[in-house]
Motif scaffolding. Sequence first.
Motif, mmCIF file in Angstrom:
data_model
loop_
_atom_site.group_PDB
_atom_site.id
_atom_site.type_symbol
_atom_site.label_atom_id
_atom_site.label_comp_id
_atom_site.label_asym_id
_atom_site.label_seq_id
_atom_site.Cartn_x
_atom_site.Cartn_y
_atom_site.Cartn_z
ATOM 1 N N PHE A 88 0.834 -1.196 0.000
ATOM 2 C CA PHE A 88 0.000 0.000 0.000
ATOM 3 C C PHE A 88 0.873 1.252 0.000
ATOM 4 O O PHE A 88 0.606 2.211 -0.722
ATOM 5 C CB PHE A 88 -0.926 -0.008 1.223
ATOM 6 N N LYS A 95 3.892 1.536 -1.230
ATOM 7 C CA LYS A 95 4.481 1.678 -2.564
ATOM 8 C C LYS A 95 3.468 2.259 -3.545
ATOM 9 O O LYS A 95 3.821 3.067 -4.394
ATOM 10 C CB LYS A 95 4.998 0.332 -3.071
ATOM 11 N N ASP A 96 2.216 1.842 -3.451
ATOM 12 C CA ASP A 96 1.172 2.387 -4.328
ATOM 13 C C ASP A 96 1.001 3.880 -4.112
ATOM 14 O O ASP A 96 0.912 4.653 -5.066
ATOM 15 C CB ASP A 96 -0.161 1.674 -4.097
ATOM 16 N N HIS A 120 3.912 5.778 -5.571
ATOM 17 C CA HIS A 120 3.824 5.811 -7.030
ATOM 18 C C HIS A 120 2.844 6.897 -7.488
ATOM 19 O O HIS A 120 3.126 7.648 -8.420
ATOM 20 C CB HIS A 120 3.394 4.437 -7.550
#
Length: 41
Positions: A27, A29-30, A33
Motif C-alpha cells: 500500500f 508503494k502504491d 507511485h
Amino acid sequence: MMKKIVTLFLLIAVGSTLVACNTVHGFGKDIEHVGEKMQGK
C-alpha cells in the motif's frame, strides 16, 4: 493438548502479521507511485 493449541495460535498470529506487513508495504508503494505521478504533471 494445551501445547498444541498454543503452538497453533502462535503460528496463526505470526502468519497474520506477515500478511499484514506485506499488505501495508504494498500500500505504501502504491501511494508513493501516485505521488510521483502527481509531481510529474
